[in-house]
Design an enzyme around this catalytic site. Sequence first.
Site: not given
Ligand code: PBG
Length: 334
Positions: A200, A255
Amino acid sequence: MFNFPNTRLRRRRSSKWIRNLTSESILSVNDLIFPLFVHNRKETTESIPGLPGMKCYSIDELVSVAQKAEDLGINAIAIFPVVDSKLKSKNAEEAYNQDNLICKAIYAVKLKVPGIGIIADVALDPYTTHGHDGLLKGDLIDVENDETVSVLCKQALALAKAGCNIVAPSDMMDGRIGKIRKTLDDNNFQDVLILSYAVKYCSSFYAPFRQIVGSCIPSNFIDKSSYQMDYRNARETICEIEMDINEGADLIMIKPGMPYLDIIKTASDKFNFPIFAYQVSGEYAMIKAATNNGWLNYDKVIYESLVGFKRAGASAIITYAALDVVKILMTQKT
Ligand code: PBG
């Protein structure tokens, strides 16, 4: 090796039937996961800034949408809670309250739509006043790893007890997969899957999502770079995935999606393991903004973008466009 005119690549592109016979990637309803937002209000919020076409549902409405998704052939939904600001705290205690919004939502969907897979995030950002995915070290602004992991274990257990099929740690703490796996196993939840957001990146494409869950407004900056990955790097992908597989992850998530297709490709080439990818909120927002302006064709662009994920090697894709895409796929068949 290939020389003109012996080789004329256009021969294989000349008609639809031959293009179909030689196509390498296929996108089907089996590949789609639909993300949904739930809040504890009675009414459904009609629109979400930054995610045109998406809504924030009450639990009852969420159940009907889950039913609709199942009727359309969608295999799984990912539910995200929009938590009341009064329930947020520095140490995110609400995250492991067994009666919290996400647990109630999971329970309600499982009861009425038992056949659909339910995925829920394990991360503290919907529950912390500061918006970080973990606990802050004293007054410092850095996130404490090991104490966060203990809270994540409690959160994962609460989700499993509510009936969640897949817990999805999206927090990027080190060592959390092993600890969560052990907590689940010790409590007889051996069959709950772990979808690790192993890779991520620290991305600005999450802005619309953060606005919805209230972890940060787009004009502000929340710095998650001490735990989410540096987007200049590709090589640590291997290490992140290998560690999470060793610790007991069942599925791996990459992601964001579109700017990271190289990472999806590397992961799927290297590991004999299902690789999921997330077309995140900012990616969907860009496509929506352009298509709502008439600059791009929504159906064509969203379809092409998701086939790109498949070509890169993703087995499944979380996308806000999931329901739209099922409809596009249906019209293609006729
Ligand atoms: C939380 C999380 C996030 C997303 C999914 N789970 C945001 C972040 O890490 O700040 C983002 C998903 C999206 O932008 O569609 N951990």
